[in-house]
Design an enzyme around this catalytic site. Structure first.
Site, PDB file in Angstrom:
ATOM      1  N   LYS A  22       0.831  -1.217   0.000  1.00 48.51           N
ATOM      2  CA  LYS A  22       0.000   0.000   0.000  1.00 48.51           C
ATOM      3  C   LYS A  22       0.864   1.265   0.000  1.00 48.51           C
ATOM      4  O   LYS A  22       0.640   2.170  -0.799  1.00 48.51           O
ATOM      5  CB  LYS A  22      -0.914   0.000   1.235  1.00 48.51           C
ATOM      6  CG  LYS A  22      -1.586   1.323   1.513  1.00 48.51           C
ATOM      7  CD  LYS A  22      -2.418   1.320   2.774  1.00 48.51           C
ATOM      8  CE  LYS A  22      -1.677   1.552   4.059  1.00 48.51           C
ATOM      9  NZ  LYS A  22      -1.365   2.945   4.439  1.00 48.51           N
ATOM     10  N   ASN A  23       1.871   1.302   0.886  1.00 46.50           N
ATOM     11  CA  ASN A  23       2.624   2.544   1.042  1.00 46.50           C
ATOM     12  C   ASN A  23       3.625   2.793  -0.084  1.00 46.50           C
ATOM     13  O   ASN A  23       4.236   3.865  -0.147  1.00 46.50           O
ATOM     14  CB  ASN A  23       3.306   2.589   2.414  1.00 46.50           C
ATOM     15  CG  ASN A  23       2.282   2.823   3.519  1.00 46.50           C
ATOM     16  OD1 ASN A  23       1.126   3.176   3.245  1.00 46.50           O
ATOM     17  ND2 ASN A  23       2.680   2.600   4.766  1.00 46.50           N
ATOM     18  N   CYS A 117      -4.384   8.239  10.012  1.00 46.97           N
ATOM     19  CA  CYS A 117      -4.524   7.745  11.384  1.00 46.97           C
ATOM     20  C   CYS A 117      -4.088   8.820  12.377  1.00 46.97           C
ATOM     21  O   CYS A 117      -3.184   9.610  12.086  1.00 46.97           O
ATOM     22  CB  CYS A 117      -3.652   6.503  11.600  1.00 46.97           C
ATOM     23  SG  CYS A 117      -4.128   5.108  10.583  1.00 46.97           S
ATOM     24  N   ARG A 122       0.922  15.457  13.577  1.00 49.17           N
ATOM     25  CA  ARG A 122       1.590  14.927  12.370  1.00 49.17           C
ATOM     26  C   ARG A 122       1.981  16.104  11.473  1.00 49.17           C
ATOM     27  O   ARG A 122       1.318  16.392  10.480  1.00 49.17           O
ATOM     28  CB  ARG A 122       0.669  13.943  11.634  1.00 49.17           C
ATOM     29  CG  ARG A 122       0.382  12.683  12.427  1.00 49.17           C
ATOM     30  CD  ARG A 122      -0.398  11.655  11.632  1.00 49.17           C
ATOM     31  NE  ARG A 122       0.401  10.992  10.616  1.00 49.17           N
ATOM     32  CZ  ARG A 122      -0.029   9.960   9.895  1.00 49.17           C
ATOM     33  NH1 ARG A 122      -1.225   9.466  10.082  1.00 49.17           N
ATOM     34  NH2 ARG A 122       0.752   9.401   8.968  1.00 49.17           N
ATOM     35  N   PRO A 123       3.074  16.788  11.833  1.00 46.78           N
ATOM     36  CA  PRO A 123       3.453  17.979  11.072  1.00 46.78           C
ATOM     37  C   PRO A 123       3.962  17.624   9.669  1.00 46.78           C
ATOM     38  O   PRO A 123       4.351  16.483   9.417  1.00 46.78           O
ATOM     39  CB  PRO A 123       4.587  18.591  11.903  1.00 46.78           C
ATOM     40  CG  PRO A 123       5.130  17.476  12.714  1.00 46.78           C
ATOM     41  CD  PRO A 123       4.052  16.461  12.895  1.00 46.78           C
ATOM     42  N   ILE A 124       3.939  18.635   8.769  1.00 43.82           N
ATOM     43  CA  ILE A 124       4.547  18.422   7.445  1.00 43.82           C
ATOM     44  C   ILE A 124       5.573  19.529   7.161  1.00 43.82           C
ATOM     45  O   ILE A 124       5.810  19.892   6.017  1.00 43.82           O
ATOM     46  CB  ILE A 124       3.479  18.329   6.315  1.00 43.82           C
ATOM     47  CG1 ILE A 124       2.593  19.576   6.284  1.00 43.82           C
ATOM     48  CG2 ILE A 124       2.628  17.093   6.448  1.00 43.82           C
ATOM     49  CD1 ILE A 124       1.819  19.689   4.967  1.00 43.82           C
ATOM     50  N   ASP A 125       6.171  20.027   8.260  1.00 40.79           N
ATOM     51  CA  ASP A 125       7.143  21.119   8.107  1.00 40.79           C
ATOM     52  C   ASP A 125       8.331  20.725   7.227  1.00 40.79           C
ATOM     53  O   ASP A 125       8.864  21.550   6.489  1.00 40.79           O
ATOM     54  CB  ASP A 125       7.634  21.571   9.500  1.00 40.79           C
ATOM     55  CG  ASP A 125       8.248  20.414  10.282  1.00 40.79           C
ATOM     56  OD1 ASP A 125       7.568  19.387  10.463  1.00 40.79           O
ATOM     57  OD2 ASP A 125       9.414  20.524  10.704  1.00 40.79           O
ATOM     58  N   GLN A 126       8.746  19.456   7.289  1.00 46.75           N
ATOM     59  CA  GLN A 126       9.908  19.036   6.490  1.00 46.75           C
ATOM     60  C   GLN A 126       9.566  18.982   4.994  1.00 46.75           C
ATOM     61  O   GLN A 126      10.404  19.298   4.154  1.00 46.75           O
ATOM     62  CB  GLN A 126      10.434  17.673   6.965  1.00 46.75           C
ATOM     63  CG  GLN A 126      10.906  17.662   8.402  1.00 46.75           C
ATOM     64  CD  GLN A 126      12.043  18.640   8.639  1.00 46.75           C
ATOM     65  OE1 GLN A 126      13.065  18.614   7.954  1.00 46.75           O
ATOM     66  NE2 GLN A 126      11.876  19.526   9.607  1.00 46.75           N
ATOM     67  N   ASP A 308       4.831   0.459  11.951  1.00 48.05           N
ATOM     68  CA  ASP A 308       3.560  -0.091  11.458  1.00 48.05           C
ATOM     69  C   ASP A 308       3.356  -1.556  11.855  1.00 48.05           C
ATOM     70  O   ASP A 308       2.305  -2.140  11.560  1.00 48.05           O
ATOM     71  CB  ASP A 308       3.475   0.063   9.923  1.00 48.05           C
ATOM     72  CG  ASP A 308       3.395   1.519   9.503  1.00 48.05           C
ATOM     73  OD1 ASP A 308       3.125   2.366  10.374  1.00 48.05           O
ATOM     74  OD2 ASP A 308       3.612   1.810   8.316  1.00 48.05           O
ATOM     75  N   ARG A 401      -8.619  -0.253   5.071  1.00 50.43           N
ATOM     76  CA  ARG A 401      -7.778   0.733   4.386  1.00 50.43           C
ATOM     77  C   ARG A 401      -6.477   0.087   3.906  1.00 50.43           C
ATOM     78  O   ARG A 401      -5.853   0.587   2.965  1.00 50.43           O
ATOM     79  CB  ARG A 401      -7.437   1.884   5.339  1.00 50.43           C
ATOM     80  CG  ARG A 401      -8.614   2.818   5.615  1.00 50.43           C
ATOM     81  CD  ARG A 401      -8.169   3.990   6.455  1.00 50.43           C
ATOM     82  NE  ARG A 401      -6.907   4.476   5.967  1.00 50.43           N
ATOM     83  CZ  ARG A 401      -5.965   5.047   6.710  1.00 50.43           C
ATOM     84  NH1 ARG A 401      -6.162   5.223   7.989  1.00 50.43           N
ATOM     85  NH2 ARG A 401      -4.833   5.462   6.183  1.00 50.43           N
TER      86      ARG A 401
HETATM   87  N1  EPU Z   1       7.531  14.410  10.852  1.00 40.98           N
HETATM   88  C1  EPU Z   1       7.788  15.737  11.153  1.00 40.98           C
HETATM   89  N2  EPU Z   1       7.723  16.649  10.133  1.00 40.98           N
HETATM   90  C2  EPU Z   1       7.426  16.304   8.856  1.00 40.98           C
HETATM   91  C3  EPU Z   1       7.146  14.937   8.564  1.00 40.98           C
HETATM   92  C4  EPU Z   1       7.223  14.024   9.587  1.00 40.98           C
HETATM   93  O1  EPU Z   1       8.078  16.099  12.289  1.00 40.98           O
HETATM   94  O2  EPU Z   1       7.393  17.195   7.986  1.00 40.98           O
HETATM   95  C5  EPU Z   1       7.629  13.412  11.933  1.00 40.98           C
HETATM   96  C6  EPU Z   1       6.303  12.696  12.194  1.00 40.98           C
HETATM   97  O3  EPU Z   1       5.484  13.436  13.075  1.00 40.98           O
HETATM   98  C7  EPU Z   1       6.772  11.368  12.744  1.00 40.98           C
HETATM   99  C8  EPU Z   1       8.077  11.111  11.997  1.00 40.98           C
HETATM  100  O4  EPU Z   1       8.492  12.370  11.496  1.00 40.98           O
HETATM  101  O5  EPU Z   1       7.036  11.515  14.106  1.00 40.98           O
HETATM  102  C9  EPU Z   1       7.980  10.142  10.830  1.00 40.98           C
HETATM  103  O6  EPU Z   1       6.926  10.523   9.945  1.00 40.98           O
HETATM  104  P1  EPU Z   1       6.928  10.125   8.399  1.00 40.98           P
HETATM  105  O7  EPU Z   1       6.901  11.375   7.611  1.00 40.98           O
HETATM  106  O8  EPU Z   1       8.040   9.168   8.135  1.00 40.98           O
HETATM  107  O9  EPU Z   1       5.530   9.377   8.253  1.00 40.98           O
HETATM  108  P2  EPU Z   1       4.489   9.476   7.073  1.00 40.98           P
HETATM  109  O10 EPU Z   1       5.199   9.616   5.777  1.00 40.98           O
HETATM  110  O11 EPU Z   1       3.426  10.470   7.390  1.00 40.98           O
HETATM  111  C10 EPU Z   1       4.476   6.932   6.503  1.00 40.98           C
HETATM  112  C11 EPU Z   1       3.440   5.840   6.423  1.00 40.98           C
HETATM  113  C12 EPU Z   1       2.977   5.442   7.812  1.00 40.98           C
HETATM  114  C13 EPU Z   1       4.193   5.034   8.643  1.00 40.98           C
HETATM  115  C14 EPU Z   1       5.284   6.131   8.618  1.00 40.98           C
HETATM  116  C15 EPU Z   1       6.563   5.715   9.296  1.00 40.98           C
HETATM  117  C16 EPU Z   1       2.338   6.235   4.323  1.00 40.98           C
HETATM  118  C17 EPU Z   1       1.132   6.696   3.599  1.00 40.98           C
HETATM  119  N3  EPU Z   1       2.303   6.314   5.642  1.00 40.98           N
HETATM  120  O12 EPU Z   1       3.831   8.048   7.129  1.00 40.98           O
HETATM  121  O13 EPU Z   1       2.151   4.308   7.630  1.00 40.98           O
HETATM  122  O14 EPU Z   1       3.812   4.826   9.976  1.00 40.98           O
HETATM  123  O15 EPU Z   1       5.591   6.480   7.247  1.00 40.98           O
HETATM  124  O16 EPU Z   1       7.085   4.566   8.717  1.00 40.98           O
HETATM  125  O17 EPU Z   1       3.293   5.776   3.714  1.00 40.98           O
HETATM  126  C18 EPU Z   1       0.376   2.828   8.054  1.00 40.98           C
HETATM  127  O18 EPU Z   1       0.545   2.312   6.942  1.00 40.98           O
HETATM  128  O19 EPU Z   1      -0.348   2.305   8.945  1.00 40.98           O
HETATM  129  C19 EPU Z   1       1.040   4.094   8.381  1.00 40.98           C
HETATM  130  C20 EPU Z   1       0.614   4.891   9.333  1.00 40.98           C
END
Ligand code: EPU
Length: 433
Positions: A22-23, A117, A122-126, A308, A401
């Protein structure tokens, strides 16, 4: 309203085929927006997050032909830049890949804040920092992310403050058609990052280093169509591995890449489960009369133990003989499922990002529980398969999902599991009257 009923305490035997990841499929579906020409994507998992991603790109003007259950042909020629309303983007986390893909193709993206979830903040600052380094102006206002690159995107060096899967993918999507070279440092190394790079390279991109912490992207002027097969889902595979370990029995998990499973394999072996690796399958063997050993785990970005898989391992730890500890190293709050396991008799103390689990199989019983999120729901399935009596699991749309045909696959392994439709009391009253 649908529920899953599981009458557990019965070992599992047989084999199970794992679907595409999925991811990995999610970013690849959004990446097709960058391609001129048709993309034939195979081994797509048939799960609701993927259906939603296809609906989202169709809504933007892509032509999506479903060829069979696991194959789709996507032609993005007709896509036009337009805003993606928050009621659509909130349905899934991965909708934020639209920002990278639209910025890369049109130099403009207007996308509602993503959902997904609830693991705390869940920030997206990066992601935003990455887009800005490539020359985009980004505003977050009124629930929308508005990204605009008036002079086009220009390759740059980006050092992520933390390892982020989504951030790495989003910058790859934006940079692949940018002018010049982009270098991402402290990049995520997950197999799905490699799969996205392989897909883009098959379309004519020039990406090197995916799978290491430094990814180098030389912008190209256009991408062409291709035929691509998604890699197997390591989290679906890991879920069946823990399910077989919890219930006991002898199960072969087929169509996987065993290398991706190493951290899960190592933990199961530490817990006394026999794991036999073959070329593209793993066999899990556990005599239901032998005890599972306790262990400690810390979740980390790949190749560490995946967050996960944390809830599913937590459910298995409840069946262990002794005290186990989980340290959640990725998310702030990924222990919501613990309250549901407690309904089944689990003894778990959560303090911040640590959970201490006093394993005791004799205390665990069936109960009425719910899926708090996707993997939290998978953990309930693992727990229910191991206990005597019938457990009913609510909110199973969250499990759907990310898992296709869970009931069918577990039934084929001998589990007593079925899905039922429950008419809510207020509707039942309406029917009666
Ligand atoms: N983070 C920041 N700033 C950012 C982005 C992330 O501080 O701009 C922090 C997050 O808050 C978290 C950490 O960095 O503490 C890691 O987040 P990441 O960005 O790696 O997670 P994601 O891309 O939002 C994906 C998967 C998740 C999985 C995580 C970690 C998808 C769609 N989602 O999320 O999968 O837990 O990577 O491996 O690929 C799932 O499939 O159940 C699921 C939640």
């Amino acid at each position: 309203m649908e529920k899953i009923l599981i009458t557990g305490g019965k070992p599992l035997y047989g084999s199970v085929e794992i679907d595409g990841m999925k991811n990995a499929a999610l970013p690849i579906v959004f990446a097709t927006l960058l391609v001129r020409g048709k993309c034939l994507i195979k081994n797509l998992p048939c799960v609701s997050d993927i259906s939603r991603s296809l609906e989202l790109i169709e809504d933007l003007g892509a032509s999506v032909k479903r060829l069979d259950k696991h194959s789709v042909e996507i032609d993005s020629a007709g896509v036009r830049v337009r805003s993606v309303p928050s009621d659509l983007s909130r349905k899934m986390r991965a909708s934020y890949y639209l920002i990278g893909a639209e910025l890369g193709r049109f130099g403009r993206a207007l996308v509602g804040y993503p959902g997904g979830c609830d693991f705390g903040v869940r920030p997206i600052d990066q992601h935003i920092k990455g887009f800005e380094k490539l020359g985009a102006k980004v505003n977050v206002e009124g629930g929308y992310i508005d990204a605009f690159a008036p002079n086009g995107l220009i390759g740059s060096n980006i050092f992520f403050d933390i390892v982020t899967v989504g951030g790495t993918i989003n910058v790859m999507l934006a940079a692949v058609l940018a002018d010049g070279i982009t270098v991402i440092e402290n990049a995520a190394r997950e197999p799905h990052i490699v799969d996205l790079a392989n897909f883009l390279n098959t379309c004519g991109a020039d990406i090197k280093g995916a799978g290491t912490d430094t990814i180098k992207i030389k912008g190209v002027s256009e991408l062409h169509g291709c035929c691509y097969t998604i890699i197997p889902d390591m989290i679906e595979a890991g879920t069946y591995m823990t399910a077989a370990a919890a219930a006991g029995g002898n199960v072969e998990i087929c169509n996987i890449i065993p290398k991706h499973m190493e951290s899960v394999t190592a933990k199961l072996e530490e817990m006394g489960v026999t794991v036999i690796e073959n070329d593209d399958s793993i066999r899990i063997i556990r005599d239901p009369d032998t005890k599972i050993k306790s262990c400690n785990v810390k979740t980390l970005p790949y190749p560490g133990f995946p967050t996960d898989m944390q809830p599913q391992l937590g459910a298995l730890m409840c069946q262990a003989d002794g005290v186990s500890m989980i340290n959640e190293g990725v998310w702030d709050n990924r222990f919501k499922y613990v309250d549901e396991l407690k309904r089944m008799g689990a003894q778990i103390e959560v303090t911040g990002k640590t959970a201490v689990i006093k394993g005791n199989p004799d205390r665990m019983t069936s109960a009425s529980v719910r899926a708090v999120d996707l993997r939290g729901g998978a953990a309930m399935v693992v727990a229910a398969l191991a206990v005597n009596g019938t457990t009913d699991i609510d909110d199973i749309h969250l499990i759907e999902r990310g898992y296709d045909n869970l009931v069918g696959k577990l039934t084929a392994l001998g589990a007593q599991i079925r899905k039922i439709t429950v008419v809510p009391p207020d509707q039942a009253f309406n029917v009666a009257n």
